[in-house]
Design a protein around this motif. Sequence first.
Motif, mmCIF file in Angstrom:
data_model
loop_
_atom_site.group_PDB
_atom_site.id
_atom_site.type_symbol
_atom_site.label_atom_id
_atom_site.label_comp_id
_atom_site.label_asym_id
_atom_site.label_seq_id
_atom_site.Cartn_x
_atom_site.Cartn_y
_atom_site.Cartn_z
ATOM 1 N N VAL A 76 8.592 3.467 -6.333
ATOM 2 C CA VAL A 76 7.305 3.887 -5.786
ATOM 3 C C VAL A 76 6.552 4.617 -6.890
ATOM 4 O O VAL A 76 7.090 5.557 -7.499
ATOM 5 C CB VAL A 76 7.509 4.821 -4.570
ATOM 6 C CG1 VAL A 76 6.190 5.455 -4.151
ATOM 7 C CG2 VAL A 76 8.122 4.056 -3.403
ATOM 8 N N LEU A 115 3.446 0.053 -5.194
ATOM 9 C CA LEU A 115 4.846 -0.238 -4.901
ATOM 10 C C LEU A 115 5.326 -1.272 -5.901
ATOM 11 O O LEU A 115 4.790 -2.388 -5.966
ATOM 12 C CB LEU A 115 4.998 -0.791 -3.475
ATOM 13 C CG LEU A 115 4.436 0.072 -2.330
ATOM 14 C CD1 LEU A 115 4.635 -0.643 -1.002
ATOM 15 C CD2 LEU A 115 5.104 1.439 -2.316
ATOM 16 N N VAL A 120 0.525 7.856 -3.101
ATOM 17 C CA VAL A 120 1.263 6.739 -3.682
ATOM 18 C C VAL A 120 0.251 5.675 -4.093
ATOM 19 O O VAL A 120 -0.547 5.215 -3.270
ATOM 20 C CB VAL A 120 2.274 6.148 -2.672
ATOM 21 C CG1 VAL A 120 2.929 4.898 -3.251
ATOM 22 C CG2 VAL A 120 3.343 7.184 -2.332
#
Length: 460
Positions: free
Chosen positions: A89, A82, A79
């Motif tokens: 995400v 954010l 990831v």
Amino acid sequence: MRRLVVVGHGMAATRLVEELVALGSSDEITVVGDEPGPAYNRILLSAVLEGSHAEEALTLRDTGWYAGHGVRLVGGTRVDELDRAGRQVVLADGSRLPYDHLVLATGANPTLPPMRGLVRRDGRLHERVHAFRSLADCRRLLEALPAARRAVVVGGGLLGLQVARALSVRGVLVEVVEGGDHLLRSQVGPRAGSVLQRSLTRLGTAVYLGARGVRLTEAGVVLDNGYVLETDLVVITAGGRPAASLARRAGLTVRRGVVVDDHLTSPDDPRVHAIGDCAEHEGRVSGFVPPAWEQASILARRLAGHDVCYSGARSVVRLRASDLDVAVLGDPEHEPGEVVEIANPVAGSHRKLVVREGRVVAASLVGDLSQVGLLTQHFDRGTVLGPREPGSLLLPDRPAAPRAIPDDAEVCACAGVSAARIRSCRTVEDARRTTRAGTGCGGCADVVRQLVATTERHPV
């Protein structure tokens, strides 16, 4: 349908999903993990290094379990960002996962000590240097073992001692370098640390206290006193820091970890939560599995609509290493109360209780864990002890009374398992596999064994 995205696929994230499934959650759950493959029990990595456990024994839930419960698992994916404004995400490939609630369970990253030569100019670790936090780290270290004769373990904490013993069992000559004045200084006092050092020395491991490695050369690890430790391997176990960079870049409050309140929710965003090693509650980060599991259980119930709060963990920590027995309940070095202490350095044992208002509020046991199961019960349940009991609890080989434990008693706080559920199992291994009791903190392992062994229909 509410969309729930969990960033992280470790032990805390797995427990959260398990609890949500058990509660009958109707959420659309997506779990994103940067490691490929199923989630695994990190506590037992040193057992794999030692050779007493196979990799397969570490698996918590396989991919089929997730699919069978309607949970989407995105593994081997990082990831990058954010997007709180868009509630998304952002993955490394640029794709986006929308969420209504987001849980950060990103764990911790290993920290490198300020030692020259650990990292090459291209940013990679020196080929002799190994971290030990992941299954990939464990595999890399195992690959290096056949050519290794000597190893230096940097850090005399729980992980450092586990790795040191595992390498010793594999036939490697091990030396431990610890900057503090005694081993396990975050968990036990100097007397217990001294007993532990003597035990390690008897097992063939040299310990250097108050020493720091300053650089790695071809000759070995150079200490700050000029002494050189010849070595083929350097294993860094000197701690970790919460993996909170995602939260920090997203504008969430981060101190040591991602700050959360009693609801395990960020004070900056009611849709964002954090659990496990990356979370900071009331100024504390835990770094241990039992608190992470407790946080996961409480957050699952909150997401399911239950009015519960997290007030801080009563931790139970167990050192898992061959011929080296340590258990720590709470914080025996800082918890106020009356202290009962028995030491036998010759026999390699040290036992300490902290008692307040007749209750065990903390304890440490080194070398003799015959009483750890009973002590853990008293610690977890807040039992008021008899006038002679504090001292007698520290005596070795005191007979336990497993049948006195009621069926509804929670034997394993970290796994949330009752005495009745343990008694229903046919063997100790069955109990550990199906309930996970004894595979987390380890403090309940002896009680699990006793409860199964005293089930008349299924003797062990």
